[in-house]
Design a protein around this motif. Structure first.
Motif, short mmCIF file in Angstrom:
data_model
loop_
_atom_site.label_atom_id
_atom_site.label_comp_id
_atom_site.label_asym_id
_atom_site.label_seq_id
_atom_site.Cartn_x
_atom_site.Cartn_y
_atom_site.Cartn_z
N VAL A 324 35.07 44.13 -42.09
CA VAL A 324 35.79 43.84 -40.85
C VAL A 324 36.25 42.40 -40.91
CG1 VAL A 324 34.63 45.56 -39.40
CG2 VAL A 324 33.60 43.33 -39.70
N ALA A 325 37.46 42.17 -40.44
CA ALA A 325 38.04 40.83 -40.40
C ALA A 325 37.96 40.13 -41.75
CB ALA A 325 37.35 40.00 -39.33
N GLY A 326 38.12 40.90 -42.83
CA GLY A 326 38.11 40.32 -44.17
C GLY A 326 36.75 40.01 -44.72
N ASN A 327 35.67 40.38 -44.04
CA ASN A 327 34.30 40.10 -44.49
C ASN A 327 33.57 41.42 -44.72
OD1 ASN A 327 34.38 37.12 -44.10
ND2 ASN A 327 34.62 37.71 -41.96
N THR A 328 32.83 41.50 -45.82
CA THR A 328 32.07 42.70 -46.17
C THR A 328 30.59 42.37 -46.17
OG1 THR A 328 33.88 43.52 -47.55
CG2 THR A 328 31.72 44.50 -47.90
N GLY A 329 29.81 43.24 -45.57
CA GLY A 329 28.37 43.04 -45.55
C GLY A 329 27.68 44.16 -44.82
N SER A 330 26.36 44.07 -44.77
CA SER A 330 25.54 45.06 -44.08
C SER A 330 25.41 44.67 -42.60
CB SER A 330 24.16 45.15 -44.72
OG SER A 330 23.31 46.02 -44.01
N VAL A 331 25.57 45.65 -41.72
CA VAL A 331 25.50 45.39 -40.28
C VAL A 331 24.03 45.19 -39.90
CG1 VAL A 331 26.00 46.27 -37.98
CG2 VAL A 331 27.56 46.77 -39.87
N GLU A 332 23.71 43.99 -39.44
CA GLU A 332 22.34 43.69 -39.03
C GLU A 332 22.13 43.86 -37.54
OE1 GLU A 332 21.05 39.84 -40.27
OE2 GLU A 332 20.28 40.61 -42.17
N ARG A 333 23.18 43.58 -36.76
CA ARG A 333 23.01 43.64 -35.30
C ARG A 333 24.34 43.92 -34.65
NH1 ARG A 333 20.97 38.65 -31.39
NH2 ARG A 333 20.69 39.89 -29.49
N LEU A 334 24.27 44.74 -33.61
CA LEU A 334 25.45 45.04 -32.79
C LEU A 334 25.10 44.74 -31.34
CD1 LEU A 334 26.75 48.44 -34.25
CD2 LEU A 334 27.87 46.23 -34.43
N THR A 335 25.93 43.96 -30.69
CA THR A 335 25.80 43.76 -29.25
C THR A 335 27.07 44.28 -28.60
OG1 THR A 335 26.77 41.54 -29.26
CG2 THR A 335 24.42 41.70 -29.72
N ILE A 336 27.15 44.12 -27.30
CA ILE A 336 28.33 44.58 -26.58
C ILE A 336 29.51 43.64 -26.79
CG2 ILE A 336 27.90 43.35 -24.43
CD1 ILE A 336 29.06 47.01 -24.83
N ARG A 337 29.29 42.50 -27.49
CA ARG A 337 30.35 41.51 -27.66
C ARG A 337 30.67 41.17 -29.10
NH1 ARG A 337 31.63 36.18 -28.03
NH2 ARG A 337 29.51 35.64 -28.64
N LYS A 338 29.73 41.36 -30.03
CA LYS A 338 29.96 40.89 -31.40
C LYS A 338 29.23 41.75 -32.42
CE LYS A 338 26.18 37.50 -31.31
NZ LYS A 338 25.63 37.92 -30.04
N ILE A 339 29.66 41.58 -33.70
CA ILE A 339 29.03 42.22 -34.85
C ILE A 339 28.42 41.12 -35.71
CG2 ILE A 339 29.38 43.74 -36.83
CD1 ILE A 339 31.96 44.68 -35.55
N GLN A 340 27.25 41.39 -36.25
CA GLN A 340 26.59 40.44 -37.14
C GLN A 340 26.42 41.09 -38.50
OE1 GLN A 340 23.37 37.91 -35.59
NE2 GLN A 340 22.16 38.53 -37.36
N LEU A 341 27.05 40.51 -39.55
CA LEU A 341 27.00 41.03 -40.91
C LEU A 341 26.23 40.07 -41.80
CD1 LEU A 341 30.74 42.08 -41.46
CD2 LEU A 341 28.89 43.49 -40.57
N ARG A 342 25.62 40.62 -42.85
CA ARG A 342 24.99 39.81 -43.89
C ARG A 342 25.45 40.33 -45.24
NH1 ARG A 342 20.62 36.38 -43.95
NH2 ARG A 342 20.04 37.03 -41.84
N ASP A 343 26.04 39.45 -46.04
CA ASP A 343 26.56 39.89 -47.33
C ASP A 343 25.47 39.86 -48.40
OD1 ASP A 343 26.21 37.24 -47.96
OD2 ASP A 343 28.34 36.76 -48.13
N PHE A 344 25.87 40.17 -49.66
CA PHE A 344 24.90 40.29 -50.75
C PHE A 344 24.23 38.95 -51.05
CE2 PHE A 344 23.80 40.52 -55.31
CZ PHE A 344 22.98 41.63 -55.29
#
Length: 486
Positions: A324-344
Motif C-alpha cells: 500500500v502506498a508503495g510500501n510492502t510489509g506484514s500488517v501488524e495493526r489496523l485502527t479506524i484511521r491508519k495501517i501499520q506495516l513492518r517490512d522484512f
C-alpha cells in the motif's frame, strides 16, 4: 447464628426498656413543667375554644357523623397496635424467652441500683459494644464474600479462556468499599446512640450519603457492564474458527476501542447526572465542537471513512502481507484511521487510509509461489519439465512442506527466450504467507535434481564473433600457445 441474633435482640430490648421508661418519665416531667409554666389565662382560653368547637361539631349532623367515624378509626388503630403487641408477646413466649427476658431485665435493674450507674450511660456503652461486634462480623462476612466472588471470577475466566488479569484488583476494591460502608453505618448508629444528630453535624452535613451510594452503584454497574462487553469480544476472538481467526484479530481491537469510547461517554453522562450536573448543555456543546472539528479536520474524517470501508469489505487483515502506498510489509495493526506495516528488515510504516488508493494483498485466502526456471538452450524442455514435477512430488512427500502446499505444481511451459537461457514458468499454490517458505524448499531440491541430471543452469555469457567465409563457415579463432621458458 440465628440463636445468637435472637439473644442479641432480646438483650438490646432489655437494655432499651429502662431507658425508654426514663425517657417517658422525662417527657412527662417536661410536659408537666411546660404546663406549670403556661399562664392560667392561656389554658382557660384554649379550653374554652375547644369546648366551643366541640359544641359546634355535635350540633351539626354532618360534622357529628364525621367525628364519630374518626373516633371509630382511632379505636381500630388502637386495637391494631394492641394486637401487634400481643403478637410480639406471643412470639417471645413461643420462643421460650419471656421468662429469660424478665429475668435479664430484673438482673439489669438490680445491677444498676447496686453500683449506682446511670442506665443511659451503661445502655449506650453496651449498645456501642454490640454495634462494634456486629460490624466486625459483617466485615468478616464481607471478606469471605469477596474471596468467594474472586474465586468464581477466576473460575469463569479459566472456563472461557479469558486473559482478564484485573479481576484481583476489582475484588480488592469491592472488599474495601464494603469495609467503608460498614464503618460509616456503624459510626452513624453509634453517633445516634449517644444522642448526636447526624443531620445537625457540621461534618456529616457536608457528606451526602445518598449521592455517595449512587456514585458507587453507578461505578460498580459500569465496571460489570464493561467487563461483560470486553469478555464477550475476547471470547469471540479466542474461539473464532481457524479460517476466521485473522479476521477477528483485525476487528476485535477496533470493536473494543469503539465500544470503550461509547461506554465512557454514556458512563460519564450518567455519573454527571447523579452528581446533579445538567448534561444537556454539555451534549449541545459537544455537538457544536463535533461540527467544528469535522470542518477543521477533513483529512482525518476521510481517514475514518476510508478505513471503515476497507475494514468492512475485508480487504486487509492483521498478518497479511500487502503493498500500500508503495510500501510492502506484514500488517501488524489496523485502527479506524491508519495501517501499520513492518517490512522484512524490521522497518515500520504507518500509513493513513486517506493515502491508500490501491491495495495489493499478497496473502488473501491463498498464495502462489511463481517460478521462472532458466536452463541452457541445449537442454531438452520435456526432460526439464519432468524433473520439475519429480521435485514437486519429493517436496510434498516431506511432512513439513506437505501441510502448507494446497495443490501440485502447475507448470505453464516455455515462457520466454532470454539472452542466456530459456525460461520455463510454473507456480505452486500454498496457504497464505507460506509461499516463500515453500518456494525456498523447492529451489533447494531443484538445484540438487539439476546437478544429478546434469542439467545446466546457465549464467550470463557473451559469444565473440570474428566474421565468416563466403560459404557461411566461420573461420577458426587462432590461439597461440605461449611456452613458459622459466
Amino acid at each position: 447464628m440465628r440463636t445468637f441474633l435472637i439473644l442479641c435482640m432480646t438483650f438490646m430490648l432489655s437494655l432499651a426498656s429502662p431507658v425508654m421508661a426514663q425517657n417517658d418519665a422525662s417527657t412527662q416531667d417536661a410536659a408537666a413543667q411546660d404546663t406549670a409554666d403556661t399562664p392560667v389565662e392561656e389554658v382557660q382560653q384554649i379550653s374554652q375554644e375547644s369546648l366551643e368547637s366541640l359544641i359546634e361539631t355535635l350540633e351539626s349532623e354532618e360534622t357529628r357523623q364525621s367525628f364519630l367515624e374518626n373516633l371509630r378509626t382511632l379505636a381500630q388503630l388502637d386495637d391494631t397496635a394492641e394486637a401487634a403487641r400481643s403478637n410480639f408477646t406471643s412470639i417471645i413466649e413461643l420462643l421460650g424467652l419471656d421468662m429469660r427476658f424478665a429475668d435479664l431485665q430484673s438482673q439489669y435493674e438490680t445491677f444498676l441500683e447496686r453500683n449506682n450507674i446511670s442506665s443511659s450511660l451503661f445502655g449506650n456503652l453496651t449498645a456501642t459494644l454490640i454495634i462494634v461486634l456486629v460490624a466486625l462480623i459483617f466485615m468478616y462476612i464481607n471478606y469471605r464474600l469477596s474471596i468467594r466472588i474472586r474465586d468464581k471470577l477466576i473460575s469463569l475466566k479459566n472456563r472461557y479462556d479469558l486473559s482478564h488479569e484485573r479481576l484481583h484488583t476489582y475484588t480488592r476494591v469491592l472488599r474495601y468499599i464494603g469495609y467503608l460502608i460498614i464503618v460509616l453505618i456503624a459510626a452513624l448508629m453509634i453517633a445516634s446512640n449517644w444522642g448526636l444528630d447526624p443531620q445537625n453535624s457540621e461534618i456529616l452535613a457536608l457528606i451526602n450519603f445518598q449521592t455517595i451510594f449512587s456514585i458507587i452503584l453507578v461505578v460498580v454497574i459500569g465496571l460489570i457492564v464493561w467487563e461483560f462487553i470486553d469478555g464477550a469480544i475476547e471470547y469471540m476472538q479466542v474461539h473464532a474458527p481457524l479460517e476466521k481467526q485473522a479476521r477477528m484479530n483485525t476487528l476485535a481491537p477496533i470493536i473494543r476501542n469503539i465500544a470503550l469510547v461509547v461506554f465512557l461517554v454514556i458512563f460519564t453522562m450518567i455519573l454527571l447526572s447523579e452528581l446533579g450536573i445538567n448534561v444537556v448543555p454539555l451534549l449541545a456543546g459537544a455537538g457544536i465542537l463535533g461540527i467544528a472539528v469535522g470542518f477543521g479536520a477533513q483529512t482525518m474524517v476521510k481517514d475514518y471513512i476510508s478505513g471503515f470501508f476497507i475494514i468492512f469489505e475485508d480487504l486487509i487483515q492483521v498478518g497479511d502481507v500487502v503493498t500500500v502506498a508503495g510500501n510492502t510489509g506484514s500488517v501488524e495493526r489496523l485502527t479506524i484511521r491508519k495501517i501499520q506495516l513492518r517490512d522484512f528488515e524490521g522497518s515500520v510504516y504507518t500509513i493513513p487510509y486517506s493515502e491508500v488508493t490501491q491495495v495489493k494483498n499478497l496473502t488473501k485466502d491463498f498464495s502462489y509461489y511463481v517460478l521462472n526456471v532458466g536452463v541452457a538452450y541445449r537442454e531438452d524442455i520435456d526432460q526439464v519439465i519432468e524433473a520439475m514435477k519429480q521435485v514437486d512430488e519429493d517436496l510434498r512427500a516431506i511432512e513439513e512442506y506437505n501441510q502448507e502446499i494446497l495443490e501440485p505444481i502447475e507448470i505453464v511451459g516455455l515462457d520466454q527466450f532470454a539472452d542466456s537461457a530459456i525460461v520455463i514458468k510454473a507456480r505452486i499454490k500454498t496457504k497464505p504467507v507460506k509461499q516463500w517458505f515453500v518456494g525456498r524448499g523447492y529451489n533447494r531440491l531443484l538445484k540438487y535434481k539439476f546437478d544429478e541430471m546434469n542439467i545446466e543452469i546457465p549464467f550470463p555469457h557473451q559469444t565473440i564473433y570474428f566474421g565468416e567465409n563466403k560459404d557461411g563457415s566461420a573461420p577458426p579463432m587462432p590461439i597461440k600457445k605461449i611456452e613458459d621458458k622459466s
